[in-house]
Design a protein around this motif. Structure first.
Motif, short mmCIF file in Angstrom:
data_model
loop_
_atom_site.label_atom_id
_atom_site.label_comp_id
_atom_site.label_asym_id
_atom_site.label_seq_id
_atom_site.Cartn_x
_atom_site.Cartn_y
_atom_site.Cartn_z
N PHE A 27 0.85 -1.20 0.00
CA PHE A 27 0.00 0.00 0.00
C PHE A 27 0.89 1.25 0.00
N PRO A 28 1.52 1.57 -1.13
CA PRO A 28 2.55 2.62 -1.16
C PRO A 28 2.08 4.03 -0.81
N PHE A 29 0.83 4.35 -0.99
CA PHE A 29 0.38 5.72 -0.75
C PHE A 29 -0.60 5.82 0.42
N SER A 30 -0.62 4.81 1.23
CA SER A 30 -1.56 4.78 2.35
C SER A 30 -0.94 5.39 3.60
N PRO A 31 -1.79 5.88 4.50
CA PRO A 31 -1.27 6.49 5.73
C PRO A 31 -0.68 5.46 6.67
N ARG A 32 0.30 5.90 7.42
CA ARG A 32 0.89 5.13 8.51
C ARG A 32 1.42 3.78 8.05
N THR A 33 2.16 3.77 6.93
CA THR A 33 2.79 2.54 6.47
C THR A 33 4.30 2.65 6.63
N LEU A 34 4.95 1.51 6.60
CA LEU A 34 6.40 1.43 6.80
C LEU A 34 7.11 1.15 5.48
N PRO A 35 8.34 1.65 5.35
CA PRO A 35 9.12 1.39 4.13
C PRO A 35 9.73 -0.02 4.16
N LEU A 36 8.87 -1.00 4.32
CA LEU A 36 9.29 -2.39 4.45
C LEU A 36 8.44 -3.28 3.55
N THR A 37 8.95 -4.46 3.27
CA THR A 37 8.17 -5.45 2.53
C THR A 37 7.13 -6.06 3.47
N VAL A 38 6.18 -6.74 2.89
CA VAL A 38 5.17 -7.42 3.70
C VAL A 38 5.85 -8.46 4.58
N ASP A 39 6.79 -9.20 4.01
CA ASP A 39 7.51 -10.22 4.79
C ASP A 39 8.25 -9.60 5.98
N GLU A 40 8.89 -8.47 5.77
CA GLU A 40 9.60 -7.80 6.86
C GLU A 40 8.62 -7.36 7.95
N CYS A 41 7.46 -6.87 7.55
CA CYS A 41 6.44 -6.47 8.52
C CYS A 41 5.96 -7.67 9.34
N GLU A 42 5.84 -8.81 8.69
CA GLU A 42 5.42 -10.02 9.40
C GLU A 42 6.51 -10.46 10.38
N VAL A 43 7.77 -10.41 9.97
CA VAL A 43 8.86 -10.83 10.85
C VAL A 43 8.95 -9.92 12.07
N ILE A 44 8.69 -8.62 11.88
CA ILE A 44 8.66 -7.70 13.03
C ILE A 44 7.65 -8.21 14.06
N GLU A 45 6.51 -8.64 13.59
CA GLU A 45 5.48 -9.17 14.49
C GLU A 45 5.95 -10.46 15.14
N TYR A 46 6.55 -11.36 14.38
CA TYR A 46 7.05 -12.62 14.93
C TYR A 46 8.11 -12.37 16.00
N MET A 47 8.89 -11.31 15.83
CA MET A 47 9.96 -11.00 16.78
C MET A 47 9.43 -10.29 18.03
N GLY A 48 8.16 -9.94 18.02
CA GLY A 48 7.58 -9.27 19.18
C GLY A 48 7.94 -7.80 19.28
N LEU A 49 8.34 -7.21 18.15
CA LEU A 49 8.70 -5.79 18.14
C LEU A 49 7.47 -4.94 17.88
N ASP A 50 7.50 -3.74 18.39
CA ASP A 50 6.40 -2.79 18.20
C ASP A 50 6.54 -2.13 16.84
N TRP A 51 5.70 -2.52 15.89
CA TRP A 51 5.81 -1.98 14.53
C TRP A 51 5.60 -0.48 14.51
N LYS A 52 4.80 0.04 15.42
CA LYS A 52 4.51 1.48 15.43
C LYS A 52 5.74 2.30 15.80
N SER A 53 6.69 1.68 16.47
CA SER A 53 7.91 2.41 16.83
C SER A 53 8.76 2.74 15.60
N TYR A 54 8.46 2.12 14.46
CA TYR A 54 9.18 2.40 13.22
C TYR A 54 8.50 3.46 12.36
N LEU A 55 7.38 3.98 12.82
CA LEU A 55 6.71 5.06 12.10
C LEU A 55 7.51 6.35 12.26
#
Length: 110
Positions: A27-55
């Motif tokens: 979703f390249p033009f959507s609000p509150r997205t990260l400059p990451l691939t979908v896979d990287e976003c999933e791994v962040i979740e698997y690692m227990g990291l707060d994805w919002k801290s990367y905003l």
């Protein structure tokens, strides 16, 4: 509530629930997205990291800097990624099971 506010509320809820909605790759033009691939976003979740801290406007500092995190993820083997995912799924199942047992216990007490 305006339509735009309702849309954002729904969008933010989707992002909290599903990693795919956090990725600028999908979703390249959507609000509150990260400059990451979908896979990287999933791994962040698997690692227990707060994805919002990367905003960009986050007041919370991420545990691992973004570039370092991307390097770490890209250096992981498929077996390591699968193990991380399996551990994450096992933890979710345990949490759901515990919640279900607690709910049943409360219903039986009534």
């Amino acid at each position: 509530m305006t339509v735009q506010k309702k849309f954002l509320e729904e969008w933010y809820h989707k992002q909290d629930e599903y990693a795919i909605y956090r990725s600028q790759e999908f979703f390249p033009f959507s609000p509150r997205t990260l400059p990451l691939t979908v896979d990287e976003c999933e791994v962040i979740e698997y690692m227990g990291l707060d994805w919002k801290s990367y905003l960009p406007n986050s007041k919370v500092k991420p545990k691992i800097e973004l570039v370092e995190l991307q390097e770490k993820i890209s250096s992981m083997s498929q077996a390591e990624l699968d193990k991380l995912k399996n551990q994450y799924q096992k933890k979710l199942i345990e949490e759901i099971s515990k919640s279900y047992k607690n709910r049943n216990t409360k219903e039986n007490e009534d």
